[in-house]
Scaffold this active site. Structure first.
Site, short mmCIF file in Angstrom:
data_model
loop_
_atom_site.label_atom_id
_atom_site.label_comp_id
_atom_site.label_asym_id
_atom_site.label_seq_id
_atom_site.Cartn_x
_atom_site.Cartn_y
_atom_site.Cartn_z
N LYS A 97 0.84 -1.20 0.00
CA LYS A 97 0.00 0.00 0.00
C LYS A 97 0.87 1.26 0.00
CE LYS A 97 -3.54 -0.71 2.69
NZ LYS A 97 -4.39 -0.80 3.89
N LYS A 109 2.38 -4.25 11.11
CA LYS A 109 1.02 -4.30 11.67
C LYS A 109 1.10 -4.90 13.06
CE LYS A 109 -3.27 -3.44 10.45
NZ LYS A 109 -3.74 -2.36 9.55
P1 NAD Z 1 -13.79 -0.17 13.62
O1 NAD Z 1 -13.48 -1.07 14.74
O2 NAD Z 1 -13.88 1.30 13.86
O3 NAD Z 1 -15.19 -0.62 12.94
C1 NAD Z 1 -15.43 -1.93 12.50
C2 NAD Z 1 -16.87 -2.01 12.01
O4 NAD Z 1 -17.07 -3.31 11.47
C3 NAD Z 1 -17.91 -1.85 13.11
O5 NAD Z 1 -18.98 -1.05 12.63
C4 NAD Z 1 -18.42 -3.27 13.37
O6 NAD Z 1 -19.77 -3.30 13.79
C5 NAD Z 1 -18.27 -3.85 11.98
N1 NAD Z 1 -18.18 -5.32 12.03
C6 NAD Z 1 -17.34 -6.07 12.79
N2 NAD Z 1 -17.59 -7.39 12.57
C7 NAD Z 1 -18.55 -7.44 11.65
C8 NAD Z 1 -19.24 -8.51 11.00
N3 NAD Z 1 -18.95 -9.77 11.27
N4 NAD Z 1 -20.20 -8.19 10.10
C9 NAD Z 1 -20.51 -6.91 9.82
N5 NAD Z 1 -19.89 -5.86 10.39
C10 NAD Z 1 -18.93 -6.12 11.30
O7 NAD Z 1 -12.72 -0.49 12.47
P2 NAD Z 1 -12.20 0.47 11.31
O8 NAD Z 1 -11.03 1.23 11.80
O9 NAD Z 1 -13.35 1.16 10.70
O10 NAD Z 1 -11.60 -0.64 10.30
C11 NAD Z 1 -12.43 -1.41 9.45
C12 NAD Z 1 -11.57 -2.10 8.42
O11 NAD Z 1 -10.85 -1.12 7.68
C13 NAD Z 1 -10.53 -3.08 8.94
O12 NAD Z 1 -10.36 -4.11 8.02
C14 NAD Z 1 -9.26 -2.25 8.97
O13 NAD Z 1 -8.10 -3.05 8.88
C15 NAD Z 1 -9.45 -1.42 7.73
N6 NAD Z 1 -8.69 -0.17 7.71
C16 NAD Z 1 -8.81 0.73 8.71
C17 NAD Z 1 -8.09 1.92 8.65
C18 NAD Z 1 -8.24 3.01 9.68
O14 NAD Z 1 -7.66 4.09 9.47
N7 NAD Z 1 -8.99 2.82 10.73
C19 NAD Z 1 -7.22 2.15 7.57
C20 NAD Z 1 -7.14 1.19 6.54
C21 NAD Z 1 -7.88 0.03 6.64
#
Ligand code: NAD
Length: 474
Positions: A97, A109
């Site tokens: 990335k 990570k």
């Molecule tokens: P978060 O913890 O803030 O939110 C996760 C969301 O996913 C919640 O709304 C939860 O209810 C939902 N969820 C969890 N299990 C689920 C399921 N089985 N079915 C449906 N919904 C489900 O996490 P985030 O920071 O928003 O990250 C989400 C994804 O994005 C992850 O894969 C993370 O690696 C990726 N990501 C995050 C960032 C960041 O800056 N936070 C950056 C790049 C990628």
């Protein structure tokens, strides 16, 4: 498109598989391929914490995938299901990335096996501090070599605690604030970091809709404002993406899925109201602005134009891909489509905006935060008033030459120096557009590549391979 092995693969094997397809196209040797794919080091820590009168032992990991550029960068995930394989896969994704987005970092990570909902704020703070001590003392946390950021289950609060603990350990390190990104603004963070991944997704989708050929290839027509969107995940990534797409681009979000169910409204959901409701009730059940659906799969598979996956990995796989009806799939989460799922989707003509590109907004703005921390100065501080004064002089000159007055609303728009938030958004938008341009260019030039993921990996691997060759590894 890459070929996909039939057997189920682990997350890390899935990532390796995608990389191998790109390596084949680029003619990267087996030796160099192995060097690029190898995860350089993985730390597993087990540390005891006394909580509520009892000792509990926590398990966490930090994987450093590639040190070809330093520091290595990647989020910290707090979740009840975390494993070494997952952390290694996510670390590798970070390497690719960063390369694609021209962010000069290697990939890493971290993960902690914990259900954060089981602990109160003080307990989480204690656990974060102990995890930080373990990472820092073993050389897996510092501003020069390994810099975490938020991920699932963590946010700016945890990042502030990490910075605070690190500072207590190394008070003589003048750059200690740069040991972690995603901090609150008043703890050395940067404007626009919290929203960055969702904002980057918005910019990527906007860029996609600037290319009518790409829109038509996905079987879509018209602009972003006439698209129906379903989003899985209403956390940091999902909420911001949904908010910006609905409030700024006027796209209609018709379904939102969280871990405990989903809510649907074919006339469009009010994302701010929904988010507020979810925060208060910890569930979408009973939300007055839509219909609650227990079976989330139904909503994942409902007819829509854009499906944004912003929750977990492996959500579309060999078992359900055939039933997915969205035309554009956006990987807000890391690895939400398995390679078997991808093959089925692509055979059906769906287009995927891949994770390695579309969710890079977080690390891009983390890069800006890290450089801000090293410079010890907010962006725009030096030039903002200078720019505003210059713009004012130019307007005055224009008015006196033409004898006409610029309308007041236009004047106030023009006579503004860029704030830190303006600069961060500008830098992020530019990065998302430039990466899209590179991906398109590769797809146009190569007859072998007909999907954005392979194109994105080809660009990333080519950049990393060139670095290795200069080091004599070929
Ligand atoms: P978060 O913890 O803030 O939110 C996760 C969301 O996913 C919640 O709304 C939860 O209810 C939902 N969820 C969890 N299990 C689920 C399921 N089985 N079915 C449906 N919904 C489900 O996490 P985030 O920071 O928003 O990250 C989400 C994804 O994005 C992850 O894969 C993370 O690696 C990726 N990501 C995050 C960032 C960041 O800056 N936070 C950056 C790049 C990628």
């Amino acid at each position: 498109m890459s070929t996909c092995p039939v057997n189920g693969l682990s997350f890390r094997e899935n990532v390796d598989h995608m990389v191998e397809s790109a390596m084949r196209i680029l003619g990267v040797s087996e030796t160099l391929g192995e060097a690029i794919k190898a995860c350089r080091s993985v730390l597993q820590v087990k540390f005891p914490v006394k909580l509520r009168g009892q000792v509990k032992v926590f398990t966490g990991w930090r994987a450093i995938h590639s040190e070809h550029l330093l520091p290595t960068k990647g989020g910290l995930r707090f979740a009840p299901i975390v494993s070494q394989d997952e952390v290694e896969a996510l670390a590798a994704l970070m390497t690719y990335k960063c390369a694609l987005a021209d962010v000069p970092f290697g990939g890493s990570k971290g993960g902690l096996l914990i259900d954060p909902r089981e602990y109160d704020d003080d307990e989480i703070r204690t656990i974060v501090a102990r995890f930080t001590l373990n990472l820092a003392k073993k050389g897996f946390l510092d501003p020069a070599t390994s810099v975490p950021a938020p991920d699932m289950g963590t946010g700016e609060r945890e990042m502030a605690w990490i910075a605070e603990t690190y500072k207590q350990l190394y008070p003589q390190d003048i750059n200690s604030n740069a040991c972690v990104t995603g901090k609150p603004l008043d703890h050395g963070g940067i404007a626009g970091r919290t929203e960055a991944t969702g904002r980057g997704i918005q910019y990527a989708i906007q860029e996609f809709f600037r290319h009518p050929d790409d829109v038509a290839e996905a079987g879509l027509s018209d602009g972003l404002s006439s698209q129906r969107v379903v989003i899985q995940g209403l956390g940091n990534v999902g909420y911001h993406a949904a908010k910006f797409l609905s409030e700024i681009d006027n796209a209609m979000v018709i379904g939102v899925i969280v871990s405990s169910g989903a809510v649907v409204n074919l006339d469009g959901l009010d994302i701010e109201a929904l988010h507020q409701y979810h925060r208060e009730h910890r569930s979408l059940r009973g939300f007055p602005g839509g219909t609650f659906v227990d079976d989330s799969e139904q909503v994942l598979e409902m007819e829509c134009d854009i499906l944004i996956l912003a929750a977990l990995e492996a959500q579309i796989h060999g078992g359900n891909a055939v039933r997915i009806r969205a035309k554009l799939i956006v990987e807000g989460a890391n690895g939400p489509v398995t390679c078997q799922g991808e093959k089925i989707l692509m055979d059906k003509g769906s287009v995927i905006l891949p994770d390695i590109y579309v969710n890079s907004g977080g690390v891009v703005v983390s890069y800006f935060e890290w450089t801000k921390n090293l410079s010890h100065m907010r962006y725009g501080r030096l030039q903002r008033r200078y720019e505003a004064t210059r713009a004012m002089h130019q307007l005055t000159a224009l008015e006196s030459l033409t004898g006409q007055q610029v309308p007041e609303w236009m004047r106030s728009e023009i006579v503004q120096g860029a704030s830190e938030l303006d600069l961060v958004r500008s830098g992020l938008d530019d990065t998302m557009r430039e990466a899209y341009r590179q991906i398109r260019e590769v797809m146009v030039e190569s007859e072998e590549i007909d999907d954005m993921r392979t194109a994105a990996y080809v660009i990333a691997i080519d950049k990393i391979a060139r670095w290795y060759r200069i080091q004599g590894i070929s």
